[in-house]
Design an enzyme around this catalytic site. Structure first.
Site, short mmCIF file in Angstrom:
data_model
loop_
_atom_site.label_atom_id
_atom_site.label_comp_id
_atom_site.label_asym_id
_atom_site.label_seq_id
_atom_site.Cartn_x
_atom_site.Cartn_y
_atom_site.Cartn_z
N ILE A 168 116.97 -55.71 62.95
CA ILE A 168 118.01 -55.64 63.99
C ILE A 168 118.79 -54.37 63.97
O ILE A 168 119.26 -54.09 62.80
CB ILE A 168 119.17 -56.94 63.78
N GLU A 201 132.59 -53.58 64.16
CA GLU A 201 131.37 -53.55 62.88
C GLU A 201 131.87 -54.87 62.04
O GLU A 201 132.71 -55.63 61.88
CB GLU A 201 131.16 -52.37 62.47
C1 LIG Z 1 121.85 -59.60 61.43
C2 LIG Z 1 122.17 -58.33 61.93
C3 LIG Z 1 121.78 -57.23 61.01
C4 LIG Z 1 122.07 -55.88 61.40
C5 LIG Z 1 123.33 -55.61 62.56
C6 LIG Z 1 123.76 -56.72 63.34
C7 LIG Z 1 123.27 -57.91 62.88
C8 LIG Z 1 123.92 -59.17 63.72
C9 LIG Z 1 124.79 -56.04 64.38
C10 LIG Z 1 125.52 -57.41 64.89
C11 LIG Z 1 124.10 -55.59 65.63
C12 LIG Z 1 125.54 -55.45 63.70
C13 LIG Z 1 124.98 -54.16 63.20
C14 LIG Z 1 125.35 -53.69 61.83
C15 LIG Z 1 124.38 -52.70 61.27
C16 LIG Z 1 123.91 -52.46 59.83
C17 LIG Z 1 123.45 -51.04 59.53
C18 LIG Z 1 123.17 -50.84 58.21
C19 LIG Z 1 123.26 -51.81 57.38
C20 LIG Z 1 123.51 -52.98 57.62
C21 LIG Z 1 123.96 -53.41 58.93
C22 LIG Z 1 122.93 -53.20 62.15
C23 LIG Z 1 122.70 -51.95 62.92
O1 LIG Z 1 123.11 -51.90 64.02
N1 LIG Z 1 121.89 -51.02 62.61
C24 LIG Z 1 121.03 -51.34 61.49
O2 LIG Z 1 120.33 -50.48 60.90
N2 LIG Z 1 120.88 -52.56 60.92
C25 LIG Z 1 121.97 -53.38 61.40
N3 LIG Z 1 121.81 -54.88 60.76
C26 LIG Z 1 121.08 -55.02 59.40
C27 LIG Z 1 119.69 -54.97 59.40
O3 LIG Z 1 119.08 -55.62 60.41
C28 LIG Z 1 119.18 -55.18 58.17
O4 LIG Z 1 119.69 -54.07 57.10
C29 LIG Z 1 117.66 -55.34 57.98
O5 LIG Z 1 117.14 -55.47 56.73
C30 LIG Z 1 116.90 -54.05 58.63
O6 LIG Z 1 115.53 -54.18 58.83
P1 LIG Z 1 114.68 -53.16 57.71
O7 LIG Z 1 114.96 -53.48 56.42
O8 LIG Z 1 114.98 -51.73 58.16
O9 LIG Z 1 113.25 -53.51 58.34
N4 LIG Z 1 123.40 -54.41 62.93
#
Ligand SMILES: Cc1cc2c3c(c1C)C(C)(C)C[C@H]1C[C@@H](c4ccccc4)[C@]4(C(=O)NC(=O)N=C4N2C[C@H](O)[C@H](O)[C@H](O)COP(=O)(O)O)N31
Ligand SMILES: [K+]
Ligand SMILES: [Mn+2]
Length: 498
Positions: free
Chosen positions: A167, A279
């Protein structure tokens, strides 16, 4: 079988009396988000907006707070439980165990089917106009309408057999363009770099599956190891393969019963200003904007009367949203797996919602700890080095190492141990040479470095506990009195009119 579609999930919420189906017209410009934000904070029913101002031809209705706490205080995590087909009284520990339950299983690849509900309406090329959709403005400080907050970003590795589901937020910029955050060390950023390095010069085919099956969205939110195709992990979790259909305008595959699918290419050269965005830490910094890649949109396909799930991130101590209940809980799962695989006597890991999931409590089995003949310095440096140098620990900046007398899901327990057993300075082990989570306010708007450091492991175990001794009696009703006294007190409690 977990809710294999948003429709089934909505029905489960309705059956639980945890859904407010709203037919009155609501404005996607701030009003919808303000309602959703208050739903989290008041722990109200999940709102299903059936009449969003500006919606037309089935695009779209909005479901808010699918991962918020349920409106029944007896079953706070029931929405998460329904997404995973767990019993309604499931605990966060059950959610973590469920999401880790396929770690030792063979991946189960998805199957390709000819069509599905997401193909009921197909909009291609010049007919694509994102600006005609009722895209929600989620916070008055946001830099755009974020249509993508709970969809699955689907991107493939250019050469390896790896399709990543994650996501990553994205906002609409014009009729066939969005701009979205692609940040290291997330897999989408890693794949973006791989495409750039591949030298093909081609833009990156992607799909965003909005309103995908809830368990697929959970896996997309989970930091599974690099190289793992989340769809195969979900198959192993469910014990049956996910059904995917091919996109119209590229070779990506999406869950057949997704509500809405956006297809196109991520530009490897063009960027646009992205943010600000309210955020997950409860802030929307007015100066937050960075140049991020442009998502070109070449097709929209969707179910009749499609539903867009929406997350409105914010302060979690009042009521957590999906950036806490999913990101925090699922990162906790991977951190626990990491520490257990390293042979440490870790029994549970959890990121308290009261800390905006920036802290994580790491619970250790004190009997097994005593057998290790170790000390705080050794243990905390080992735990910190493992977690802070791993992607799953990227968004955690403080670890609290606690004993098994402390419930990591109970913040009262965690703060009691932290406040009374962690001596400032001597019991804190700092890490300045590890990747930071740049969106944490004291990193992005603090005085120090922005991309590294600012992490610490707090030892919340007294030296005697490292020898397996508890040299105290805990002074609370539970622990401070013999069983027969407690029984006597409870049996007379009502008579005393207390
Ligand atoms: C459930 C959820 C997860 C999110 C996010 C959101 C929601 C609702 C929103 C509401 C859109 C807000 C932002 C928050 C934002 C964010 C950015 C970095 C870390 C945490 C959050 C980010 C985002 O915009 N970018 C990003 O890179 N990862 C996000 N994660 C986390 C990732 O989905 C998570 O880390 C996964 O494991 C990724 O998969 P991978 O391991 O790479 O295959 N978003
Ligand atoms: K993921
Ligand atoms: Mn991944």
């Amino acid at each position: 079988m977990p809710s294999e579609s948003i429709m089934r999930f909505v029905e489960a919420l309705r059956r639980d009396g945890d859904l407010a189906s709203i037919d009155a017209e609501v404005d996607p410009h701030l009003e919808v988000a303000a309602i959703i934000r208050r739903v989290y904070e008041q722990r109200a029913k999940a709102p299903l907006f059936n009449n969003v101002k500006g919606a037309r031809n089935g695009l779209y209705r909005i479901l808010g707070a699918p991962g918020g706490l349920s409106s029944d205080p007896k079953f706070p995590y029931r929405r998460l439980a329904r997404q995973l087909a767990l019993p309604g009284d499931a605990t966060l520990g059950d959610v973590i165990d469920k999401m880790l339950s396929a770690k030792k299983s063979q991946p189960l690849p998805p199957v390709h089917v000819a069509t599905g509900p997401c193909k009921e309406n197909i909009i291609l090329g010049n007919d694509v106009d994102l600006t005609k959709l009722p895209n929600p403005l989620l916070n008055r400080a946001d830099g755009g309408d974020y249509i993508q907050t709970l969809g699955i970003n689907i991107v493939q590795h250019p050469t390896q057999d790896w399709t990543n589901w994650s996501i990553a937020r994205a906002m609409v910029t014009d009729k066939n363009k969005m701009v979205g955050l692609i940040m290291k060390p997330q897999h989408i950023a890693r794949l973006f770099d791989a495409w750039k390095k591949s030298g093909s010069g081609r833009d990156i085919p992607y799909a965003i599956a909005l309103g995908a099956p809830p368990i697929a969205t959970m896996a997309a939110s989970m930091p599974l190891p690099a190289g793992v195709s989340e769809a195969e992990y979900v198959g192993a979790l469910c014990g049956s393969p996910l059904e995917l259909v091919k996109c119209e305008t590229n070779d990506m595959y999406v869950p057949a019963n997704s509500e809405i699918v956006l297809e196109g290419t991520i530009s490897i050269s063009e960027t646009a200003k992205e943010g600000p965005f309210g955020e997950m830490h409860g802030y929307s910094f007015l100066d937050e904007n960075s140049q991020q890649p442009i998502y070109n949109v070449t097709a929209i396909t969707h179910r009749n009367d499609a539903i867009l799930p929406v997350c409105v991130p914010g302060r979690s101590s009042l009521g957590p949203d999906e950036t806490h209940t999913m990101i925090g809980t699922l990162a906790s799962a991977e951190m626990r797996q990491l520490l257990q695989d390293a042979g440490l006597p870790v029994t549970q890991v959890f990121t308290p919602y009261e800390t905006q999931v920036i802290w994580a409590a790491v619970q250790v089995d004190r009997k097994r700890l005593a057998e290790m003949g170790t000390n705080a310095q050794e243990l905390c440096n080992k735990i910190g080095s493992l977690v802070f140098r791993h992607k799953a620990g990227m968004q955690v900046h403080r670890l609290l190492v606690v004993g098994d007398d402390i419930d990591p899901f109970d913040f009262n327990d965690v703060t009691w141990a932290y406040a009374t057993r962690c001596r400032p300075y001597l019991d804190e082990f700092h890490f300045e040479d590890v990747p930071a989570y740049p969106l944490v306010p004291y990193m992005s708007h603090g005085t120090g470095t922005k991309l590294t450091g600012g992490k610490v492991v707090a030892n919340c175990l007294l030296p005697a506990e490292y020898k397996g001794q508890q040299e105290w009696v805990t002074c609370d009703f539970e622990n401070g009195y013999p069983e027969e006294i407690k029984k006597k007190v409870l049996s007379r409690w009502a008579d005393f009119g207390l």
